[in-house]
Motif scaffolding. Structure first.
Motif, PDB file in Angstrom:
ATOM      1  N   TYR A 153       0.604  -1.235  -0.066  1.00  0.00           N
ATOM      2  CA  TYR A 153       0.185   0.043   0.315  1.00  0.00           C
ATOM      3  C   TYR A 153       1.232   0.990  -0.200  1.00  0.00           C
ATOM      4  O   TYR A 153      -0.104   1.699   0.187  1.00  0.00           O
ATOM      5  N   HIS A 154       2.026   1.120  -0.301  1.00  0.00           N
ATOM      6  CA  HIS A 154       3.001   2.378  -0.474  1.00  0.00           C
ATOM      7  C   HIS A 154       2.665   2.977  -1.902  1.00  0.00           C
ATOM      8  O   HIS A 154       2.326   2.570  -2.146  1.00  0.00           O
ATOM      9  N   ALA A 155       3.888   3.911  -1.525  1.00  0.00           N
ATOM     10  CA  ALA A 155       3.916   4.938  -2.411  1.00  0.00           C
ATOM     11  C   ALA A 155       5.024   4.915  -3.874  1.00  0.00           C
ATOM     12  O   ALA A 155       5.653   3.652  -3.992  1.00  0.00           O
ATOM     13  N   ILE A 156       4.427   5.114  -4.867  1.00  0.00           N
ATOM     14  CA  ILE A 156       5.530   4.379  -6.411  1.00  0.00           C
ATOM     15  C   ILE A 156       5.847   5.896  -6.811  1.00  0.00           C
ATOM     16  O   ILE A 156       5.869   5.634  -8.038  1.00  0.00           O
ATOM     17  N   GLU A 168     -10.812   7.534  -7.379  1.00  0.00           N
ATOM     18  CA  GLU A 168     -11.037   7.022  -6.224  1.00  0.00           C
ATOM     19  C   GLU A 168     -10.922   5.488  -6.869  1.00  0.00           C
ATOM     20  O   GLU A 168     -12.155   4.328  -6.849  1.00  0.00           O
ATOM     21  N   VAL A 169      -9.909   4.783  -6.361  1.00  0.00           N
ATOM     22  CA  VAL A 169      -9.863   2.808  -6.683  1.00  0.00           C
ATOM     23  C   VAL A 169     -10.060   2.291  -5.112  1.00  0.00           C
ATOM     24  O   VAL A 169      -9.259   2.096  -4.587  1.00  0.00           O
ATOM     25  N   LEU A 170     -11.200   2.218  -5.058  1.00  0.00           N
ATOM     26  CA  LEU A 170     -11.901   1.499  -3.505  1.00  0.00           C
ATOM     27  C   LEU A 170     -12.336   0.342  -3.972  1.00  0.00           C
ATOM     28  O   LEU A 170     -13.258  -0.024  -4.449  1.00  0.00           O
ATOM     29  N   GLU A 171     -12.002  -0.353  -3.161  1.00  0.00           N
ATOM     30  CA  GLU A 171     -12.133  -2.059  -3.147  1.00  0.00           C
ATOM     31  C   GLU A 171     -13.773  -2.565  -2.585  1.00  0.00           C
ATOM     32  O   GLU A 171     -14.171  -3.195  -2.722  1.00  0.00           O
ATOM     33  N   SER A 172     -14.191  -1.483  -1.814  1.00  0.00           N
ATOM     34  CA  SER A 172     -15.518  -1.732  -0.613  1.00  0.00           C
ATOM     35  C   SER A 172     -16.266  -1.031  -0.586  1.00  0.00           C
ATOM     36  O   SER A 172     -15.636   0.644  -0.674  1.00  0.00           O
ATOM     37  N   ASN A 173     -17.587  -1.612  -0.421  1.00  0.00           N
ATOM     38  CA  ASN A 173     -18.556   0.035  -0.245  1.00  0.00           C
ATOM     39  C   ASN A 173     -18.691  -0.421   1.019  1.00  0.00           C
ATOM     40  O   ASN A 173     -19.780   0.317   1.153  1.00  0.00           O
ATOM     41  N   PRO A 175      -8.706   4.566  -0.438  1.00  0.00           N
ATOM     42  CA  PRO A 175      -8.103   4.211  -1.969  1.00  0.00           C
ATOM     43  C   PRO A 175      -7.160   4.015  -1.680  1.00  0.00           C
ATOM     44  O   PRO A 175      -6.060   3.862  -1.612  1.00  0.00           O
ATOM     45  N   GLN A 176      -6.441   3.038  -3.106  1.00  0.00           N
ATOM     46  CA  GLN A 176      -5.493   2.314  -3.195  1.00  0.00           C
ATOM     47  C   GLN A 176      -4.622   3.201  -4.627  1.00  0.00           C
ATOM     48  O   GLN A 176      -3.343   3.113  -4.255  1.00  0.00           O
ATOM     49  N   MET A 189      -3.143   0.622 -11.434  1.00  0.00           N
ATOM     50  CA  MET A 189      -4.608   1.180 -10.978  1.00  0.00           C
ATOM     51  C   MET A 189      -4.913   3.235 -10.873  1.00  0.00           C
ATOM     52  O   MET A 189      -5.399   3.926 -11.314  1.00  0.00           O
ATOM     53  N   THR A 190      -3.432   3.609 -10.643  1.00  0.00           N
ATOM     54  CA  THR A 190      -3.285   4.942 -11.429  1.00  0.00           C
ATOM     55  C   THR A 190      -3.538   5.527 -12.257  1.00  0.00           C
ATOM     56  O   THR A 190      -3.856   6.090 -12.968  1.00  0.00           O
ATOM     57  N   ARG A 191      -3.156   4.599 -13.044  1.00  0.00           N
ATOM     58  CA  ARG A 191      -3.346   4.904 -14.887  1.00  0.00           C
ATOM     59  C   ARG A 191      -5.086   5.255 -14.784  1.00  0.00           C
ATOM     60  O   ARG A 191      -5.583   5.570 -16.053  1.00  0.00           O
TER      61      ARG A 191
END
Lengths: 333, 732
Positions: A145-148, A230-235, A240-241, A312-314
């Motif tokens: 979950y860290h920085a790219i 926002e890329v969110l896994e859960s409802n 966001p990831q 994901m960011t793309r």
């Protein structure tokens, strides 16, 4: 939780006063959705907590000559209902993305800008930079979950703020007061965040005795279009990831100005200048956004476990751009 | 007189049994009147906080609690470990501090002087090579030995696998895995203990337990008491899932601190410790080779799996691999990895969900390779079942076909990898399960008062699944009374000893004993009625608050009970074993319809179908609840739920409700339940349903993802990271 003093100022001057004591070993409380967790886990141990909820100047949203001022006590719910903010779609979309009623009801926009990283090493007591015997736990450990971006220094966490990308894309400023009673400054939000080099530096430029009282948004011109993805896994309650917020000045279908800001990918909100420049002069189409998104992530430096975040960011950039011009497939929203 | 036999009677005559009936304690629970162990708070109660190890493995170099004892408001400290002892995992408990308030107890914990010396740890559960290479010196009987962390457990060959593989028309090789998960009981493990003088038991423990009748002795032995001196109470429990059968040292700690301080003491684990210490579900990672004919008939199975259950060094059970299916030729190997992670405990259907993932995902991949419909490949092999499941092969066919109907499988099916043109792909998957669920020994006492009041006493427990309600239904049905005219007393070891609640044995055990005792009570009352009203005793039936003979009301229930001559009638009932009231063994099939966003890696569940048999159904609503709960837990382990161990620190780094990811209501999609209940099912008796529905969910979802994308996401949970990594790997 360590014992601490509780202070309840009613004016900004009083708030600064309270924050300056104990050598600035103090914390600001409004919604408390982040601070309470940090206190309970002993991750922060302030000697005094200063509750600003009763400082009336920090309540509410008001139109001013050159834009809109949002007080530090304004909750997500209040912002969602505010007619002053209807033109700032990207921000409303992020509020809507907070799929936790509790967070919407208690959390504040300014609190979001000031929250600490969710890095699990930090939250488990290894310090902001997560160093052990001088080596980065993040670098050799679980960094999914860290920085790219911006991760070549000791800080490898991601900025936790969900609203900063949107606000920065809108060229927002924050009003910072203190540490002197009369000191007041409007800081462009893009310069508000800082990447710490040591565990004791914070994630913003705020010095002891300072606090953010308001965030200011410029007037939204009719040709401005904004959106967030926002890329969110859960409802439910989630973070966001990867995320992107965009603000475009579109005239006759052509982008005249563009700002693209990424979230949750770097120790600070990450402005994709190059990508934004590549969009100017073009129409927003599937092809152009694909090209722009590729540029936005082209300089990513993923760690051992988070290469997936580049993709994901793309996707977030593409979808935010399409969403801004109402071209995003509604199923993907 | 005709023989009196205890049966469930004709299905169509029931007014309560088999109906959908809301839990009788629902209002208490929803309103907060129901008191859980975590709510027990009589005046004077002291509260505890824990000092735990925060290293993968460490020796306690120094431990001094004197300063903690001096903190104002602290009354006692219990040591789980002493100076020089080793802490074997992150979260291993060192000490508990009891104080007037929990915050004061936390101050006490902070005041403890403790120095840990970090030891080398190993927590890497999926890396077999690393585990094999990790050696340490172990001393047994004075002999020193270099021991690896990996140990071969099962190595079993049946038939001639090599020849079968050579002869196979198609061979599939695959890798599958599922990570460790915790139980995540919303109410953590813990107890409230107090000692009393005078009449009654000396030690009273409110204990969050699945084992009311079986825990008292563990406290008695520890404190040198007679079992009769220990009262265990658990009226409500906030989740156990297989992890709450013992007194546990923290239970003893509460009792010891209560003894020393002369005050009631409540000790509940904190959230992080709850996730780390009182149990997890083992992981398993497998290399599988399947050989088959072109028509999908599997001719040979080869697998080698490994994984960890923590310090014990086990993994998922190799003796049950492959799962449900069995093949003439097979090689099954398993290797356990001893890790410095928290220990394992039974987790809802121990081993089965993991075995199901390995087996059913491999079979689904074979279908993909053959370009066949997955359902057809499952059906093609449905005669090749293990000995237990083989008794059910016709049932599986029926259940798979029923599930397909409810899923609209035929219309929705497409070959693997043809899930759509856009970035979002859609697909279907299925998996099947088996479980036992037979009743075990236990006793109840039914009491009928001369005024007509009826109640039952038994030392069982209601895990929240509706045990009270099903017992009340059986008692009321047997006496022909309304549900609110009977009373169920459980949750105390003062009552007749009854079953622990694990292995899906409860509903059979408690309804069987209640039916037996109540039937016998009714016969005794019928005899009195027969004599008084001059009707044949064996003609008497109870219903609608009256006793009937030959279709005519003889007397009211109250009038009948008045014949008891002012003395309550008490009848003991044994849990049935092989008497027709209960049975054992269920099948079951689940299907998943999901979509996968191949740009973000996010999976959405559209629809789950669960077709499940369970014999005689006492309460359709609570039976369905069990399935909803099972499916939702299965979705969690399919998509998001996992223990994450950090190799560097050796710590469980997501031990909180923020990063230990569980689905929210918006994540579970539509869940369609079909209770498989033809008369043949009704006639075989009650079978437990707690575990089977959690088993096939994750495998069905994993197969739907593979069908949608044409790419196998090998390890569960299928987080966006794992989905994107798998898609990228497939493109490379």
């Amino acid at each position: 939780m360590n014992p601490f003093e509780y202070a309840r100022p009613t004016t900004e001057a009083e708030a600064i006063d309270f924050l300056n004591d104990h050598g600035g070993q103090t914390a600001v409380l409004s919604g408390g959705t982040d601070l309470m967790n940090l206190l309970k886990r002993d991750v922060v141990q302030p000697q005094r907590v200063v509750d600003i909820k009763h400082v009336s100047s920090m309540n509410g949203i008001q139109r001013v000559d050159d834009g809109v001022l949002i007080g530090a006590n304004v909750t997500l719910d209040q912002a969602l209902a505010a007619h002053e903010l209807v033109e700032y779609q990207s921000l409303l979309q992020v509020i809507d993305g907070h799929r936790s009623i509790q967070m919407q009801g208690m959390g504040t926009l300014v609190g979001d800008l000031c929250q600490m990283p969710s890095c699990w090493y930090f939250r488990n007591g290894y310090g902001l930079l997560a160093l052990k015997d001088g080596a980065s736990l993040v670098e050799q450990g679980d960094n999914r979950y860290h920085a790219i971006f911006g991760n070549s220094g000791p800080a490898k966490f991601v900025s936790a703020s969900r609203f900063a990308p949107g606000f920065i894309a809108w060229e927002a400023k924050v009003r910072v007061i203190g540490p002197q009673p009369t000191q007041e400054e409007f800081v462009p939000l893009e310069y508000f965040f800082a990447t710490p080099k040591t565990n004791t530096q914070g994630v913003t430029i705020l010095k002891p005795g300072q606090l953010v009282t308001h965030v200011w948004l410029p007037i939204a011109k009719p040709t401005m279009k904004s959106a967030a993805y926002e890329v969110l896994e859960s409802n439910g309650l989630d973070r966001p990831q990867a995320a992107a917020s965009v603000c475009l000045n579109v005239q006759s279908d052509i982008v005249r100005e563009a700002r693209i800001v990424l979230g949750h990918v770097a120790p600070t909100p990450w402005i994709a200048h190059e990508a934004a420049r590549a969009l100017v002069g073009h129409k927003v189409t599937e092809d152009t956004v694909s090209h722009v998104a590729d540029i936005a992530v082209s300089r990513a430096t993923p760690l051992s476990m988070n290469d997936y975040k580049v993709q994901m960011t793309r996707a977030a950039v593409k979808r935010a751009l399409l969403r801004a011009v109402d071209q995003l497939d509604p199923e993907l929203v | 007189m005709a023989e009196r036999k205890v049966t469930w009677g004709p299905r169509d005559k029931h007014t309560l049994i088999g109906k959908s009936i809301q839990r009788i304690d629902g209002v208490e629970k929803a309103s907060g009147f129901a008191k859980y162990t975590n709510d027990i708070n009589p005046p004077g109660t002291l509260f505890c906080k824990l000092l735990v190890c925060k290293h993968g493995k460490a020796r306690i170099k120094k431990l001094n609690v004197e300063a903690a004892k001096k903190v104002p408001g602290v009354h006692g400290v219990y040591l789980f470990k002493n100076e020089g002892d080793t802490c074997n995992w992150d979260g291993d408990i060192v000490a508990a501090v009891a104080a007037e308030r929990s915050q004061v107890a936390q101050d006490g914990v902070r005041a403890i002087e403790v120095v840990f010396e970090e030891l080398k740890h190993f927590v890497d559960e999926d890396d077999l090579a690393a585990a094999t290479a990790f050696k340490e010196t172990v001393e047994t009987d004075g002999k020193k030995e270099e021991v690896s962390r990996a140990k071969d457990l099962v190595d079993r060959t049946v038939g001639d696998p090599d020849a079968a593989l050579k002869a196979a028309e198609v061979v599939h090789e695959g890798y599958y895995g599922i990570n460790t998960i915790s139980h995540m009981c919303l109410e953590p493990h813990g107890s409230h203990a107090h000692w009393q003088t005078g009449e009654g038991p000396k030690l009273v423990v409110h204990h969050s337990t699945q084992n009311v009748s079986g825990t008292g002795g563990q406290f008695a032995t520890k404190f040198g008491l007679d079992a009769a001196d220990v009262r265990i109470i658990c009226n409500y429990i906030g989740g156990g899932f297989g992890s709450k059968f013992a007194a546990d040292e923290w239970g003893w700690a509460a009792a010891q601190l209560a003894k020393e301080t002369g005050r009631p003491v409540r000790l509940m684990l904190d959230r992080a410790t709850e996730l780390k210490t009182p149990g997890t579900r083992p992981s398993g990672y497998a290399k599988v080779t399947i050989g088959a004919k072109k028509d999908g008939t599997i001719t040979v199975w080869k697998s080698h799996h490994w994984g960890t259950d923590g310090p014990q060094g086990g993994t998922i059970d190799g003796n049950q691999m492959p799962y449900v299916f069995d093949f003439e030729n097979k090689v099954v190997k398993s290797t356990g990895i001893k890790t410095d992670c928290g220990p394992n405990r039974a987790w809802r259907a121990p081993h089965h969900p993991q075995l199901c993932v390995v087996t059913d995902c491999a079979i689904d991949d074979l279908a993909a390779k053959l370009k066949m419909d997955s359902k057809e490949v499952f059906l093609k092999n449905i005669k090749q079942l293990d000995k237990v499941a083989a008794q059910n092969s016709d049932l599986y066919v029926a259940e798979i076909n029923r599930a397909a109907e409810l899923m609209d499988w035929k219309a929705k099916w497409h070959p693997h990898g043809e899930g759509g043109k856009g970035s979002v792909k859609r697909g279907l998957g299925l998996a099947i399960n088996r479980w036992g669920g037979g009743a075990v020994k236990g006793t109840c006492m039914v009491k009928v008062h001369p005024d007509g009041g009826a109640e039952v006493f038994l030392g069982s427990q209601d895990l929240g699944t509706g045990t009270r309600t099903v017992i009340a239904q059986v008692l009321a049905e047997t006496f022909g009374l309304a549900l609110n005219k009977v009373k169920v007393n459980l949750g105390s070891n003062a009552y007749p000893a009854a079953n622990p609640s694990g292995g899906s044995i409860t509903v059979g055990s408690v309804t069987g004993s209640t039916r037996r005792a109540a039937s016998e009570a009714l016969w005794k009352i019928s005899d009195l009625v027969a004599e008084k009203y001059k009707v044949a005793a064996d003609s008497i039936e109870a219903g609608d608050g009256k006793l009937w003979s030959g279709g005519k009301a003889v007397c009211t229930w109250q009038e009948a009970c008045r014949l008891l001559d002012n003395r309550a009638l008490e009848v003991m009932g044994e849990s049935p074993v092989k008497d027709g009231l209960t049975s054992v063994l269920v099948g079951g099939c689940q299907m998943a319809d999901v979509s996968v966003d191949t740009d973000t890696g996010i999976i959405r569940i559209h629809k789950m179908v669960a077709v499940q048999d369970c014999g005689t159904i006492i309460n359709e609503m609570t039976a369905k609840s069990q399935i909803y709960g099972g499916v939702i837990m299965g979705i969690a382990s399919a998509l998001s739920e996992e223990r994450i161990m950090d190799n560097t620190t050796g710590r469980y780094i997501n031990a909180d409700l923020d990063t230990y990811r569980l689905p929210r209501i918006g994540d579970i999609g539509e869940i369609v339940i079909d209770l498989w209940q033809p008369d043949s099912e009704y006639n075989r008796g009650v079978v437990g349903l707690g575990e089977p529905p959690v088993i096939p969910t994750a495998a069905a979802i994993a197969n739907a993802v593979a069908n949608a994308t044409g790419v196998r996401v090998p390890v569960l949970p299928m987080t966006p990271k794992r989905v994107l990594d798998a898609l990228k790997g497939a493109r490379a």
